[in-house]
Design a protein around this motif. Structure first.
Motif, mmCIF file in Angstrom:
data_model
loop_
_atom_site.group_PDB
_atom_site.id
_atom_site.type_symbol
_atom_site.label_atom_id
_atom_site.label_comp_id
_atom_site.label_asym_id
_atom_site.label_seq_id
_atom_site.Cartn_x
_atom_site.Cartn_y
_atom_site.Cartn_z
ATOM 1 N N ASP A 228 0.815 -1.217 0.000
ATOM 2 C CA ASP A 228 0.000 0.000 0.000
ATOM 3 C C ASP A 228 0.848 1.266 0.000
ATOM 4 O O ASP A 228 0.432 2.309 -0.491
ATOM 5 C CB ASP A 228 -0.939 0.011 1.209
ATOM 6 N N GLY A 229 2.028 1.195 0.598
ATOM 7 C CA GLY A 229 2.863 2.385 0.697
ATOM 8 C C GLY A 229 4.161 2.223 -0.060
ATOM 9 O O GLY A 229 4.197 1.691 -1.171
ATOM 10 N N GLU A 230 5.256 2.670 0.567
ATOM 11 C CA GLU A 230 6.562 2.609 -0.069
ATOM 12 C C GLU A 230 7.251 1.256 0.123
ATOM 13 O O GLU A 230 8.296 1.010 -0.444
ATOM 14 C CB GLU A 230 7.461 3.716 0.517
ATOM 15 N N GLY A 231 6.645 0.410 0.959
ATOM 16 C CA GLY A 231 7.269 -0.875 1.239
ATOM 17 C C GLY A 231 8.373 -0.744 2.266
ATOM 18 O O GLY A 231 8.627 0.313 2.825
ATOM 19 N N CYS A 232 9.066 -1.844 2.522
ATOM 20 C CA CYS A 232 10.158 -1.875 3.496
ATOM 21 C C CYS A 232 11.385 -1.197 2.898
ATOM 22 O O CYS A 232 11.770 -1.477 1.752
ATOM 23 C CB CYS A 232 10.478 -3.317 3.877
ATOM 24 N N THR A 233 11.994 -0.292 3.646
ATOM 25 C CA THR A 233 13.187 0.394 3.155
ATOM 26 C C THR A 233 14.416 -0.476 3.341
ATOM 27 O O THR A 233 14.413 -1.451 4.105
ATOM 28 C CB THR A 233 13.385 1.727 3.896
ATOM 29 N N LEU A 234 15.490 -0.098 2.646
ATOM 30 C CA LEU A 234 16.736 -0.838 2.761
ATOM 31 C C LEU A 234 17.264 -0.790 4.193
ATOM 32 O O LEU A 234 17.736 -1.799 4.727
ATOM 33 C CB LEU A 234 17.770 -0.263 1.794
ATOM 34 N N ARG A 235 17.177 0.357 4.841
ATOM 35 C CA ARG A 235 17.648 0.485 6.206
ATOM 36 C C ARG A 235 16.836 -0.397 7.149
ATOM 37 O O ARG A 235 17.386 -1.048 8.043
ATOM 38 C CB ARG A 235 17.573 1.944 6.657
ATOM 39 N N GLN A 236 15.524 -0.429 6.960
ATOM 40 C CA GLN A 236 14.682 -1.272 7.807
ATOM 41 C C GLN A 236 15.034 -2.747 7.632
ATOM 42 O O GLN A 236 15.101 -3.499 8.604
ATOM 43 C CB GLN A 236 13.208 -1.033 7.479
ATOM 44 N N ALA A 237 15.263 -3.156 6.391
ATOM 45 C CA ALA A 237 15.608 -4.554 6.139
ATOM 46 C C ALA A 237 16.951 -4.904 6.750
ATOM 47 O O ALA A 237 17.120 -5.968 7.359
ATOM 48 C CB ALA A 237 15.624 -4.816 4.632
ATOM 49 N N THR A 238 17.929 -3.996 6.617
ATOM 50 C CA THR A 238 19.272 -4.268 7.127
ATOM 51 C C THR A 238 19.284 -4.406 8.642
ATOM 52 O O THR A 238 19.988 -5.249 9.205
ATOM 53 C CB THR A 238 20.240 -3.150 6.697
ATOM 54 N N THR A 239 18.478 -3.571 9.324
ATOM 55 C CA THR A 239 18.487 -3.587 10.793
ATOM 56 C C THR A 239 17.514 -4.605 11.383
ATOM 57 O O THR A 239 17.718 -5.061 12.511
ATOM 58 C CB THR A 239 18.139 -2.193 11.334
ATOM 59 N N SER A 240 16.471 -4.974 10.666
ATOM 60 C CA SER A 240 15.423 -5.835 11.229
ATOM 61 C C SER A 240 15.540 -7.296 10.827
ATOM 62 O O SER A 240 15.006 -8.163 11.516
ATOM 63 C CB SER A 240 14.034 -5.318 10.820
ATOM 64 N N ALA B 118 22.873 -7.746 0.189
ATOM 65 C CA ALA B 118 22.017 -8.864 0.586
ATOM 66 C C ALA B 118 20.621 -8.375 0.953
ATOM 67 O O ALA B 118 19.620 -9.032 0.648
ATOM 68 C CB ALA B 118 22.643 -9.620 1.750
ATOM 69 N N ALA B 119 20.537 -7.219 1.619
ATOM 70 C CA ALA B 119 19.232 -6.651 1.965
ATOM 71 C C ALA B 119 18.456 -6.263 0.710
ATOM 72 O O ALA B 119 17.247 -6.489 0.617
ATOM 73 C CB ALA B 119 19.421 -5.439 2.873
ATOM 74 N N ARG B 120 19.156 -5.694 -0.277
ATOM 75 C CA ARG B 120 18.498 -5.344 -1.541
ATOM 76 C C ARG B 120 17.957 -6.596 -2.231
ATOM 77 O O ARG B 120 16.839 -6.606 -2.749
ATOM 78 C CB ARG B 120 19.480 -4.632 -2.464
ATOM 79 N N ALA B 121 18.769 -7.635 -2.234
ATOM 80 C CA ALA B 121 18.335 -8.884 -2.861
ATOM 81 C C ALA B 121 17.132 -9.469 -2.128
ATOM 82 O O ALA B 121 16.200 -10.000 -2.750
ATOM 83 C CB ALA B 121 19.486 -9.887 -2.873
ATOM 84 N N LEU B 122 17.146 -9.377 -0.796
ATOM 85 C CA LEU B 122 16.046 -9.910 0.000
ATOM 86 C C LEU B 122 14.747 -9.164 -0.297
ATOM 87 O O LEU B 122 13.675 -9.781 -0.409
ATOM 88 C CB LEU B 122 16.396 -9.806 1.475
ATOM 89 N N LEU B 123 14.827 -7.844 -0.442
ATOM 90 C CA LEU B 123 13.634 -7.067 -0.770
ATOM 91 C C LEU B 123 13.158 -7.374 -2.177
ATOM 92 O O LEU B 123 11.944 -7.519 -2.418
ATOM 93 C CB LEU B 123 13.940 -5.567 -0.635
ATOM 94 N N GLN B 124 14.079 -7.480 -3.111
ATOM 95 C CA GLN B 124 13.695 -7.784 -4.487
ATOM 96 C C GLN B 124 13.043 -9.157 -4.600
ATOM 97 O O GLN B 124 12.124 -9.361 -5.397
ATOM 98 C CB GLN B 124 14.926 -7.719 -5.393
ATOM 99 N N ALA B 125 13.499 -10.084 -3.767
ATOM 100 C CA ALA B 125 12.971 -11.455 -3.809
ATOM 101 C C ALA B 125 11.741 -11.637 -2.933
ATOM 102 O O ALA B 125 11.272 -12.758 -2.764
ATOM 103 C CB ALA B 125 14.052 -12.439 -3.378
#
Length: 371
Positions: free
Chosen positions: A27-39, A59-66
């Protein structure tokens, strides 16, 4: 029944990609790279290990893309790594100089340097957090400060010659790089360790579990499990001496296993070794158990279990290869299937004709009997 090919071509593929991207954003911008890296630290550590590339941001970018698919993320990361130039080889890391955040030994209570729990959920109740409980108070930061260096707990056994020496690589030449060459057999210990280090964590865990249930002659103890930062150094050709270029987080596990001895070797403890990038207790422990199981033949132990078969383990532990082989079945196989279809139809026609002939023969025999 007719069999026809599904049509759509490039437009259908583009629409599928767009739908997936829209679903990933939500619905919004989705999970940010910083949020993925820290969470999602442990997920990122696994993606880095199986993608064979240490870079938390990538790795965080790949995780979000996947969309959180760990195998797909590792695939993306490994594909990206293959496009990058190899500038220089790093020197072997020195885990004895690790800035230890976590260090436990299951065989010694009062190990030199003390037990350090570090960031772990091992000693907590597995209660689901609904978000209604108050946040935990922060511990004393001094108690959580990394320590370096910390002596190895294995030195106690080694001093009494109750533990085998570190197994030799089997040759004097530098070990081959599995990221630039295909796997071949027989595989030396360095090659086995490389394959296991980037193997699928679930596969390694299942094999490790099998060795403890009797499918492998092992009775393991965690001699030492440690996690922390180690320095990475290289020797630039223009300088001729080593310089540190950064730090990485690794988890190292040394398993101790019983060994009844042989004609030439007295009874002693043997080693199983595991090393993984990131904070990865489960992966490092599983790797150590499987690595020890793969040494059964060289130690003169009985073999026959899946975890003791190097070709079975090393040929199937890579989830990138495994997913490619399994998921390619989704791609068009129209020609192959039509060929199989015609074969099945021909076999059925032959079977029907044979049954018809057998029926006529039985009728003739019944007629002869009546006469």
């Amino acid at each position: 029944m007719a069999f026809v090919a599904t049509k759509g071509g490039e437009d259908a593929i583009a629409a599928a990609h767009a739908w997936r991207a829209d679903r990933r954003r939500g619905d919004g911008e989705g999970c940010t790279l910083r949020q993925a890296t820290t969470s999602f630290g442990r997920a990122i550590d696994r993606v880095m290990a199986e993608g064979a590339l240490y870079d938390p941001d990538l790795a965080a970018r790949a995780l979000l893309q996947a969309e959180g698919d760990l195998v797909e993320a590792a695939f993306l990361l490994r594909s990206y790594r293959a496009t990058q130039p190899r500038l220089v080889d790093a020197r072997p890391i020195d885990t004895t100089a690790m800035r230890v955040q976590r260090r436990v030994s299951a065989i010694f209570k009062d190990v030199l340097g003390g037990q350090r729990l570090g960031p772990t959920a091992d000693y907590s109740h597995r209660l689901f957090d609904t978000g209604e409980t108050a946040p935990e108070s922060a511990p004393d930061p001094v108690a959580a400060e990394p320590v370096s260096p910390l002596p190895s707990a294995m030195g106690i056994l080694g001093g009494e010659t109750l533990l085998e020496a570190i197994p030799a690589a089997g040759h004097d030449a530098p070990p081959a790089d599995l990221t630039t060459m295909p796997l071949d057999f027989p595989a030396s210990r360095p090659i086995r360790l490389q394959a296991l280090a980037r193997g699928d964590e679930g596969f390694l865990l299942s094999l490790a579990y099998s060795t403890q249930r009797g499918y492998g002659n092992t009775h393991p103890f965690v001699g030492e499990l440690r996690m922390g930062e180690v320095a990475v150094s290289v020797v630039p050709p223009e300088l001729g001496f080593a310089i540190e270029i950064g730090d990485i987080v690794v988890t190292e596990c040394q398993m101790v296993n019983q060994f009844t001895g042989s004609k030439t070797v007295p009874p002693q403890f043997t080693r199983g070794y595991g090393l993984s990038v990131g904070h990865a207790d489960r992966r490092a422990m599983s790797m150590a158990l499987v690595e020890r199981a793969l040494r059964a033949d060289e130690l003169g132990e009985a073999t026959g279990s899946p975890a003791q078969d190097p070709e079975f383990v090393l040929s199937h532990c890579d989830n990138i290869q495994a997913t490619g082989f399994v998921e390619h079945l989704k791609l068009p196989h129209y020609v192959d299937f039509q060929s199989e279809l015609e074969i099945i139809r021909a076999i059925r026609r032959q079977a029907d004709e044979q049954r018809a002939e057998d029926g006529m023969d039985r009728k003739k025999e019944d007629g002869d009997d009546r006469v």
